[in-house]
Design an enzyme around this catalytic site. Structure first.
Site, PDB file in Angstrom:
ATOM      1  N   ALA A   1      30.372  52.169  61.716  1.00 33.25           N
ATOM      2  CA  ALA A   1      29.520  52.930  60.807  1.00 33.25           C
ATOM      3  C   ALA A   1      30.341  53.579  59.692  1.00 33.25           C
ATOM      4  O   ALA A   1      31.571  53.486  59.672  1.00 33.25           O
ATOM      5  CB  ALA A   1      28.743  53.975  61.596  1.00 33.25           C
ATOM      6  N   HIS A   2      29.664  54.245  58.797  1.00 42.28           N
ATOM      7  CA  HIS A   2      30.342  54.824  57.630  1.00 42.28           C
ATOM      8  C   HIS A   2      31.328  55.923  58.010  1.00 42.28           C
ATOM      9  O   HIS A   2      31.104  56.686  58.925  1.00 42.28           O
ATOM     10  CB  HIS A   2      29.355  55.316  56.573  1.00 42.28           C
ATOM     11  CG  HIS A   2      28.309  56.270  57.017  1.00 42.28           C
ATOM     12  ND1 HIS A   2      27.413  56.812  56.129  1.00 42.28           N
ATOM     13  CD2 HIS A   2      27.989  56.766  58.234  1.00 42.28           C
ATOM     14  CE1 HIS A   2      26.595  57.607  56.786  1.00 42.28           C
ATOM     15  NE2 HIS A   2      26.914  57.598  58.042  1.00 42.28           N
ATOM     16  N   ASN A   3      32.429  55.924  57.270  1.00 40.24           N
ATOM     17  CA  ASN A   3      33.451  56.962  57.406  1.00 40.24           C
ATOM     18  C   ASN A   3      34.212  56.927  58.721  1.00 40.24           C
ATOM     19  O   ASN A   3      34.932  57.868  59.058  1.00 40.24           O
ATOM     20  CB  ASN A   3      32.854  58.367  57.195  1.00 40.24           C
ATOM     21  CG  ASN A   3      32.312  58.499  55.788  1.00 40.24           C
ATOM     22  OD1 ASN A   3      31.100  58.501  55.560  1.00 40.24           O
ATOM     23  ND2 ASN A   3      33.207  58.531  54.827  1.00 40.24           N
TER      24      ASN A   3
END
Lengths: 322, 322, 322
Positions: free
Chosen positions: B236-238
């Site tokens: 997922a993001h980050n």
């Protein structure tokens, strides 16, 4: 680039500070520089506020006193950050029109404002609305309809008889309209049940990369307006998902399941029965040290037996108590 | 084809046997024929050594006495097998250059030694290094950088502002840089948080088929050098993944999670919190007979209650003991 | 469109009712209109029989007395429905031949009756049988063989040295022949083990969208005839799956696992060890309310300890009993 005053106006927020400050981007409180806008929407970040170097911070009026720099006051700072993020979106721009390498069936209708990327294919009788964007390599089957301003990124595969509403975002490697997993047993062999339904997706739906949504067996698989789905989610045939429901990554939804509106399903959940009530749902377990996990996973296979052992102990206790 | 002597030299191993033996391939001990090299790196295979028909066997010097054929002695036979596997790699060769059907933006820079497959697309301002290979149908967005000798197989989708280091291998249907799953709630509707960060991937990274890696919300999602990721993994993001960490198939890594270096995550794990220490981590359960499983899965939903029942029994026992 | 009499004949069923009734499609009992054929194969649908508006119903002779409309009598109504579904399949038809935008290596052999979609690529020495269909954007590597009447939908990626038997259906975004996840450790770094085997798929196999099947390390990964696999399934290197085995969505099969014939694996299962006996297998847990789940998931990490606590209580009880 914006001035802080322009941002306050576009976001509809009250400004405390110099409206002439120039703002080139968005960043978190600990990372923002003196030309960036930040936001405080999570109390964990409060600690970074006193020393932030941001030009300005979107925040709730309650925190204004602690802010060492300019601020944009919002009753819902996280929502205001979401709206600000849109202003700073900086995707490379692609020319409108049908790329010369795309193959569009002569019976398909593509609106002149649509952007059809390189190596796309569009099947017979399909209708593509105004402002639609298809990334390179995306394939749309026959008799589909993609409504206005919907974006499909690269390498999406859409089978025939799929309808996608307006303002949707469909990420790369998504598959819409593949056959549901339907087979009848015939003397030990599998006889395929042809999947005659389609897929209907409402407006404002976002579907994450690699997610697969099967067509219905007889009727359509349906996602209502505003549904948001993360990456690598499997939605089986004849599933019906209600408005604004959110499904996190790696989740599997079994066939013919109905999920109501405003349901939130956490990552890697397995949904085998319908969910009617709004709320949050989860399944699975989260990681621990593998050695410890191995012992617990074995114990999981003995869990029903353990319950019986505990019940027996309780019976004995009740007898003893008498 | 090699002689055994050539292999000993290239692999830096001590040869016991005839250096003129010709070796056409690699095989397991029970399957190898008299022109194949085999290896003994797992004690389970020791049983096949006495009757092997292999031309020669890579093995630890400790087992040399039991070997009925020629051998290549190695302190790390599994590693030597890995190195030998490279010598026998036999993928069809593709001509260098940009395939005439590929669409390369006029502002992109593609090194003359790169191989750009049929129907690829390369966006504006993207830089493709020397020796890079893009399989057919692979799409690279704008402002990307792909460093020397990295291979992307067919139908990979890379969004804009993604950096991939040197010597990486990215398998088919991988998606890099799709939007993170970020939304703010606005009176029951979802307001999209535009994902303004990118993805940065180090050198020597391998990413398995169908894996999805989202771009960051504000900063980049990061995979450090030497990370290896199996198929159908969701990042997922980050997320930030440290050097040489290995993630097995079907795993999901939640947003903003930091995973340290040298972490090993087993298949179908759900990671919702950061992992700082090197080591092995797992979650989930493994298959059993479905009837038994159904009972245990129901009991899982009563697990907290069961703990309380056991605690009550223990309290009673302690009272009784007094 | 068919008459009911034609359907009875084609399906080999006994007709009770007017053979001249025209039938335009298939629908469920509660939804069918007066030109549609329905079926009763699940006792849950019995309630809809008295009021159905269907033209006719496929059903077991035992239910004939309750049927208010015409019927087609079948000892296996679900199987008869499966066969009827085939007759009503209505996919858009695509012209035979190689689309001018497809890139076929000059050494590949493509049967004249095959349909090769737009932007497909076919590698060197690959053989494509009669009646094979490749959807747009599908990529077939070198030295593959795809046997008669097999269908690959859009954007499938097949690496080199993959064999697919006759009459298979491979859905979009499937990857066949990607590298197995094999690495040797070398002073903390990963050394890739090149994957020199291929993939061999039998006849009559169906593989769902987004599923990934890795090539073998030295020998082939094998799926025998009649295997059916749902969406987003991961099959690692050197797996061998027996005839007619069915694997539901989101399942992961670990490397070198052998699964026998007629095994049924439910959705989101994790298979880490071989399964020799036919039957149904499952793992994981299903969704509950997230708050309750969180407590149970924590308790899962204490499950081995809980077993020990229960064992201690039982020991005490046994002592007390004496």
């Amino acid at each position: 680039m914006f001035t802080l005053g322009e941002l306050a106006e576009q976001l509809g927020l009250t400004l405390r500070g110099d409206p002439q400050l120039k703002i080139t981007g968005l960043a978190t409180l600990p990372r923002a520089n003196s030309e960036q806008l930040s936001f405080l929407a999570n109390s964990k970040y409060q600690q970074y506020l006193p020393k932030t170097r941001a030009a300005a911070v979107i925040m709730h009026p309650d925190s204004e006193a602690q802010c060492p720099v300019a601020c944009l006051l919002s009753g819902e700072p996280y929502l205001s950050y979401a709206r600000a993020s849109r202003l700073f979106e900086n995707k490379p721009v692609v020319d409108a029109g049908v790329h010369p390498s795309a193959c569009v069936d002569s019976s398909a209708q593509v609106h002149s404002s649509a952007i059809i990327g390189a190596h796309c294919s569009i099947g017979a009788e399909t209708v593509i609305g105004s402002g639609v964007v298809l990334g390179p390599g995306t394939v749309i089957g026959g008799r589909c309809r993609i409504e206005n301003n919907t974006v499909l990124y690269a390498n999406v595969s859409v089978y025939h008889d799929v309808v996608i509403g307006a303002g949707c975002i469909i990420h790369s490697a998504v598959v819409l309209g593949s056959d549901g997993f339907g087979f009848a047993s015939s003397r030990g062999n599998w006889e395929k049940i042809y999947q005659l339904g389609g897929v209907t997706i409402g407006s404002g739906v976002e579907i994450g990369a690699g997610t697969t949504i099967d067509r219905g067996a007889l009727e359509d698989t349906v996602l209502e307006d505003g549904v948001i789905i993360d990456n690598l989610v499997q939605i089986a045939h004849n599933v019906h998902i209600g408005k604004n429901t959110a499904i996190a990554a790696c989740t599997g939804i079994a066939g013919s399941t109905t999920i109501g509106a405003d349901v939130h399903i956490s990552a890697m959940s397995l949904v085998t029965q319908s969910i009617s009530d709004a709320g949050s749902y989860s399944s699975g377990t989260t990681v621990t040290d593998s050695r410890q996990w191995r012992k617990n996973a074995v114990r999981f296979t003995q869990l029903d037996a353990l319950h019986k052992r505990v019940s027996n102990l309780e019976k004995t206790k009740r007898k003893t108590d008498k």
